[in-house]
Each structure stands twice: as structure tokens, then as C-alpha cells.
Scaffold this motif. Structure first.
Motif, PDB file in Angstrom:
ATOM      1  N   MET A 100      23.201 -42.832  65.643  1.00  0.00           N
ATOM      2  CA  MET A 100      23.751 -44.012  66.321  1.00  0.00           C
ATOM      3  C   MET A 100      24.425 -44.985  65.372  1.00  0.00           C
ATOM      4  O   MET A 100      24.931 -46.023  65.806  1.00  0.00           O
ATOM      5  CB  MET A 100      22.649 -44.742  67.088  1.00  0.00           C
ATOM      6  CG  MET A 100      22.236 -44.072  68.374  1.00  0.00           C
ATOM      7  SD  MET A 100      21.147 -45.113  69.385  1.00  0.00           S
ATOM      8  CE  MET A 100      19.594 -44.914  68.522  1.00  0.00           C
ATOM      9  N   HIS A 101      24.417 -44.682  64.078  1.00  0.00           N
ATOM     10  CA  HIS A 101      25.018 -45.597  63.099  1.00  0.00           C
ATOM     11  C   HIS A 101      25.874 -44.793  62.138  1.00  0.00           C
ATOM     12  O   HIS A 101      25.540 -44.595  60.975  1.00  0.00           O
ATOM     13  CB  HIS A 101      23.926 -46.380  62.359  1.00  0.00           C
ATOM     14  CG  HIS A 101      23.043 -47.151  63.286  1.00  0.00           C
ATOM     15  ND1 HIS A 101      21.868 -46.654  63.778  1.00  0.00           N
ATOM     16  CD2 HIS A 101      23.197 -48.386  63.833  1.00  0.00           C
ATOM     17  CE1 HIS A 101      21.317 -47.547  64.583  1.00  0.00           C
ATOM     18  NE2 HIS A 101      22.100 -48.598  64.638  1.00  0.00           N
ATOM     19  N   LEU A 102      27.000 -44.326  62.640  1.00  0.00           N
ATOM     20  CA  LEU A 102      27.946 -43.513  61.876  1.00  0.00           C
ATOM     21  C   LEU A 102      29.118 -44.401  61.470  1.00  0.00           C
ATOM     22  O   LEU A 102      29.754 -45.025  62.315  1.00  0.00           O
ATOM     23  CB  LEU A 102      28.447 -42.339  62.719  1.00  0.00           C
ATOM     24  CG  LEU A 102      27.371 -41.426  63.316  1.00  0.00           C
ATOM     25  CD1 LEU A 102      27.997 -40.437  64.294  1.00  0.00           C
ATOM     26  CD2 LEU A 102      26.615 -40.684  62.208  1.00  0.00           C
ATOM     27  N   PHE A 103      29.380 -44.455  60.175  1.00  0.00           N
ATOM     28  CA  PHE A 103      30.470 -45.295  59.663  1.00  0.00           C
ATOM     29  C   PHE A 103      31.347 -44.477  58.726  1.00  0.00           C
ATOM     30  O   PHE A 103      30.851 -43.883  57.770  1.00  0.00           O
ATOM     31  CB  PHE A 103      29.909 -46.504  58.914  1.00  0.00           C
ATOM     32  CG  PHE A 103      29.086 -47.417  59.770  1.00  0.00           C
ATOM     33  CD1 PHE A 103      29.683 -48.475  60.442  1.00  0.00           C
ATOM     34  CD2 PHE A 103      27.727 -47.217  59.931  1.00  0.00           C
ATOM     35  CE1 PHE A 103      28.928 -49.313  61.256  1.00  0.00           C
ATOM     36  CE2 PHE A 103      26.968 -48.043  60.728  1.00  0.00           C
ATOM     37  CZ  PHE A 103      27.572 -49.096  61.399  1.00  0.00           C
ATOM     38  N   ASP A 104      32.640 -44.428  59.014  1.00  0.00           N
ATOM     39  CA  ASP A 104      33.588 -43.739  58.142  1.00  0.00           C
ATOM     40  C   ASP A 104      34.801 -44.645  57.952  1.00  0.00           C
ATOM     41  O   ASP A 104      35.736 -44.634  58.762  1.00  0.00           O
ATOM     42  CB  ASP A 104      34.009 -42.394  58.746  1.00  0.00           C
ATOM     43  CG  ASP A 104      34.784 -41.542  57.753  1.00  0.00           C
ATOM     44  OD1 ASP A 104      35.235 -42.088  56.725  1.00  0.00           O
ATOM     45  OD2 ASP A 104      34.938 -40.329  57.998  1.00  0.00           O
ATOM     46  N   PRO A 105      34.805 -45.457  56.900  1.00  0.00           N
ATOM     47  CA  PRO A 105      35.923 -46.390  56.671  1.00  0.00           C
ATOM     48  C   PRO A 105      37.244 -45.679  56.405  1.00  0.00           C
ATOM     49  O   PRO A 105      38.304 -46.284  56.572  1.00  0.00           O
ATOM     50  CB  PRO A 105      35.463 -47.195  55.447  1.00  0.00           C
ATOM     51  CG  PRO A 105      34.442 -46.336  54.770  1.00  0.00           C
ATOM     52  CD  PRO A 105      33.765 -45.574  55.868  1.00  0.00           C
ATOM     53  N   ASN A 106      37.197 -44.400  56.018  1.00  0.00           N
ATOM     54  CA  ASN A 106      38.436 -43.664  55.756  1.00  0.00           C
ATOM     55  C   ASN A 106      39.280 -43.495  57.016  1.00  0.00           C
ATOM     56  O   ASN A 106      40.501 -43.352  56.941  1.00  0.00           O
ATOM     57  CB  ASN A 106      38.118 -42.293  55.164  1.00  0.00           C
ATOM     58  CG  ASN A 106      37.514 -42.395  53.778  1.00  0.00           C
ATOM     59  OD1 ASN A 106      37.948 -43.197  52.954  1.00  0.00           O
ATOM     60  ND2 ASN A 106      36.500 -41.593  53.503  1.00  0.00           N
ATOM     61  N   VAL A 107      38.620 -43.486  58.170  1.00  0.00           N
ATOM     62  CA  VAL A 107      39.355 -43.387  59.432  1.00  0.00           C
ATOM     63  C   VAL A 107      39.058 -44.572  60.349  1.00  0.00           C
ATOM     64  O   VAL A 107      39.367 -44.551  61.537  1.00  0.00           O
ATOM     65  CB  VAL A 107      39.045 -42.059  60.163  1.00  0.00           C
ATOM     66  CG1 VAL A 107      39.563 -40.880  59.375  1.00  0.00           C
ATOM     67  CG2 VAL A 107      37.547 -41.917  60.434  1.00  0.00           C
ATOM     68  N   LYS A 108      38.453 -45.625  59.790  1.00  0.00           N
ATOM     69  CA  LYS A 108      38.149 -46.854  60.517  1.00  0.00           C
ATOM     70  C   LYS A 108      37.327 -46.588  61.791  1.00  0.00           C
ATOM     71  O   LYS A 108      37.704 -46.987  62.902  1.00  0.00           O
ATOM     72  CB  LYS A 108      39.434 -47.605  60.862  1.00  0.00           C
ATOM     73  CG  LYS A 108      40.155 -48.165  59.640  1.00  0.00           C
ATOM     74  CD  LYS A 108      41.331 -49.028  60.047  1.00  0.00           C
ATOM     75  CE  LYS A 108      42.041 -49.627  58.840  1.00  0.00           C
ATOM     76  NZ  LYS A 108      43.213 -50.435  59.213  1.00  0.00           N
ATOM     77  N   PHE A 109      36.212 -45.906  61.596  1.00  0.00           N
ATOM     78  CA  PHE A 109      35.314 -45.610  62.712  1.00  0.00           C
ATOM     79  C   PHE A 109      33.936 -46.196  62.456  1.00  0.00           C
ATOM     80  O   PHE A 109      33.418 -46.128  61.336  1.00  0.00           O
ATOM     81  CB  PHE A 109      35.169 -44.101  62.928  1.00  0.00           C
ATOM     82  CG  PHE A 109      34.201 -43.764  64.039  1.00  0.00           C
ATOM     83  CD1 PHE A 109      34.636 -43.687  65.345  1.00  0.00           C
ATOM     84  CD2 PHE A 109      32.848 -43.551  63.772  1.00  0.00           C
ATOM     85  CE1 PHE A 109      33.749 -43.418  66.382  1.00  0.00           C
ATOM     86  CE2 PHE A 109      31.953 -43.282  64.797  1.00  0.00           C
ATOM     87  CZ  PHE A 109      32.403 -43.209  66.105  1.00  0.00           C
ATOM     88  N   SER A 110      33.341 -46.755  63.516  1.00  0.00           N
ATOM     89  CA  SER A 110      31.969 -47.240  63.423  1.00  0.00           C
ATOM     90  C   SER A 110      31.316 -47.165  64.784  1.00  0.00           C
ATOM     91  O   SER A 110      31.990 -47.097  65.819  1.00  0.00           O
ATOM     92  CB  SER A 110      31.927 -48.683  62.911  1.00  0.00           C
ATOM     93  OG  SER A 110      32.536 -49.555  63.845  1.00  0.00           O
TER      94      SER A 110
END
Length: 322
Positions: A100-110
Motif C-alpha cells: 500500500m506504500h509504493l513510491f517510484d519517483p522515476n515515474v512520479k508514482f505514489s
């Protein structure tokens, strides 16, 4: 879109097996290689692929507690995503966040587990894009129950006032956990609420990925041109329980089998074969490619190491004076 939908479905089907390990014959939420709650999106793939097909790496996506289809469609690193769910050090959050806490700044997803919390965050990203003079778009995915939260109305009021490039996608899977939409929401369709803010609203019926693509193309184009926010509600279907282990006593036992007769992946496959003249070999090649990527991601997750105990105190805010 078809290949991405297959990837999402296979990822979820594989997670059903991995999550179930160690949790039977008596369900124990803390047991097995993937402990904790697990909210899967099987059946809701069109909501994600229909809009993410129009997005770039510079566009922002926020997602709720059922985030896997959004993450995969946005291009989140699949290996790191799987590893995060297994609590491994190679995960997106070094194994500390879970599914429930997935963060990928490379594709601007949270994403996050608090209902409606992603909408003001997406509005903030949309405001930043406007102030920077960029044509970036921010998309907030929510469930139909979250459209009754204060954050929904407050965010859309400001987004409409400031003409922010914000798109709120409401996934109407009929249930807010176990409460039917008709028991919690005063309007038949949440896109009707767009009128209150003077913005664009649209309803996509029957879990149709192609219609979702068409409607979202207009919404994304409006946002990039500075014409303001949109609300899009898609009638979608949750084939599984609210969470894995959900006894689903709140719905008729024949509901899911009936819904599966209208599987959006099978319907899109028929469309590709009949209307786009794709061959069975081309379809099989897409399916094989998608499944291979998922298999590699899970293998990476299984083989990755767990964090060291002392890592629990890293990457957190602490008052050293205490």
C-alpha cells in the motif's frame, strides 16, 4: 493496452499464490512470505490502462490502497515493486512500505492507504506543474467511496478555481469495502458532481478499456492545454474480495462468476482479433512477453535479501535529542 492488462492480471494471479502461502488452512494475516493486508485489482485493469496510455514519465499519478494496476500501467519498476511486497531490501521502499506504500519517483508514482488522501497530493503536483509552466498532468485514482470524502470536494474546488491540470479517476467497483454504492452515495454517478465545479465529467460504462481510452484522451488534452480539471468515473468490477481473506458475505455468490463472463481482457482480445486483424500468434507473443516480465520480477523478489535489523532506524525522522 492489452499487453499491459495481461501483465497486471498475471501479476495479481501470481500474488494470490504467493500471498496464500503459509496462511492456510486457517487464515493468518501475518504469516507467509507476504504478510499484512493485500488488496488486489483483478478485473479493474481498464481503469488504469485507459488513462496511463496517454501519460508520460513527467505526469504524476497518486493511487489508493488498491494500487497495483495503476503502478504497472504507469511504468513503476516491476522488480522493485514485487520486492517491496515481500519486504525485501531491494524494494521500492527498501521493504518498509509494503504493497500500500509504493513510491517510484522515476515515474512520479505514489500510493497510500488513507482514503482520498491522494487527491490533494495530486492537486499539489498539478499546481506545481502550472507554476513551472509545464504541460504535465496529475491523475488521482480513487474508489467510488472516496468521492464522499472532504478531500475530494476541497481539492476539486481549488483545482477548478485555479484551472489545474488535475484528473480524478473514480473506480466504481460497486463496493466501499462491503457497503454498496447505492447505500452510501446520493448521486447515481460521481461524474455528475463535475457540474458543481464547472468542470468536465464523464462516465465510462461496462468496464470498457477502449471507451476509457477515448474519454481520457479528451481529459488529458484539456489538462495539457490549461483548460482545467476533470472527473472520470468508470464502472469497473472487482473479481476478488476487498482484501485477500475477505469472506465476501456481503455479495451474492453468483455475482463474481457472472462478472467474469464479461472479463475486459477477453473482450479486448476478441476486439483485437476481429476488428484489428491481429493474429493468435501476435496475441500469444504479447501475452508471453508480459508474463515473462512478471516471472522475472517475482524471481527477483524471492531471491532478494531481507533488510538487516539495524536498517529499521535508517531513512526515518528521529529527534536525536530524546
Amino acid at each position: 493496452m492489452y499487453e499491459t492488462m495481461v501483465k497486471i492480471r498475471y501479476f495479481e494471479d501470481t500474488m494470490v499464490e504467493a500471498y496464500s502461502e503459509g496462511k492456510t488452512p486457517v487464515f493468518n494475516i501475518g504469516a507467509g512470505p507476504v504478510p499484512g493486508e493485500m488488496h488486489l485489482c483483478t478485473g479493474q485493469e481498464p481503469a488504469a490502462v485507459g488513462i496511463c496510455a496517454h501519460l508520460t514519465k513527467e505526469d504524476t499519478v497518486t493511487s489508493p490502497h488498491r494500487p497495483h494496476h495503476h503502478a504497472i500501467a504507469k511504468g513503476v519498476n516491476l522488480k522493485q515493486m514485487a520486492a517491496e511486497m515481500f519486504g525485501k531490501s531491494t524494494g521500492l521502499g527498501k521493504g518498509k512500505g509494503g504493497h500500500m506504500h509504493l513510491f517510484d519517483p522515476n515515474v512520479k508514482f505514489s500510493c497510500g492507504g488513507i482514503v482520498a488522501a491522494g487527491i490533494p497530493q495530486a492537486a499539489g503536483a498539478a499546481l506545481a506543474a502550472k507554476k513551472k509552466g509545464k504541460d504535465w498532468v496529475a491523475v488521482a485514482f480513487i474508489g467510488e467511496g472516496a468521492a464522499n470524502a472532504g478531500a475530494f470536494h476541497e481539492s476539486l474546488n481549488l483545482a477548478a478555481l485555479w484551472k489545474l491540470p488535475l484528473i480524478v479517476v473514480i473506480e466504481d467497483n460497486k463496493y466501499g469495502i462491503s457497503v454498496e454504492k447505492r447505500q452510501s452515495t446520493s448521486v447515481v454517478s460521481n461524474d455528475k458532481r463535475a457540474t458543481a465545479y464547472g468542470i468536465f465529467g464523464a462516465k465510462v460504462k461496462d468496464n470498457d478499456p477502449v471507451e476509457m481510452y477515448r474519454v481520457c484522451e479528451k481529459a488529458v488534452d484539456r489538462a495539457r492545454k490549461g483548460e482545467g480539471p476533470s472527473i472520470i468515473e468508470i464502472e469497473t468490477y472487482r473479481f476478488l474480495g476487498h482484501f485477500q481473506g475477505d469472506p465476501e458475505l456481503y455479495r451474492d455468490k453468483n455475482e463474481v462468476p457472472t462478472l467474469r463472463l464479461n472479463d475486459p481482457i477477453e473482450k479486448l482480445k476478441e476486439k483485437l482479433l476481429d476488428e484489428e486483424n491481429l493474429s493468435l500468434e501476435e496475441i500469444a507473443e504479447m501475452e508471453s512477453k508480459a508474463k515473462k516480465e512478471v516471472d522475472e520480477a517475482y524471481q527477483f523478489a524471492w531471491e532478494s535479501a531481507y533488510p538487516d535489523p539495524e536498517d529499521a532506524l535508517k531513512d526515518v525522522f528521529m529527534d536525536e535529542s530524546v
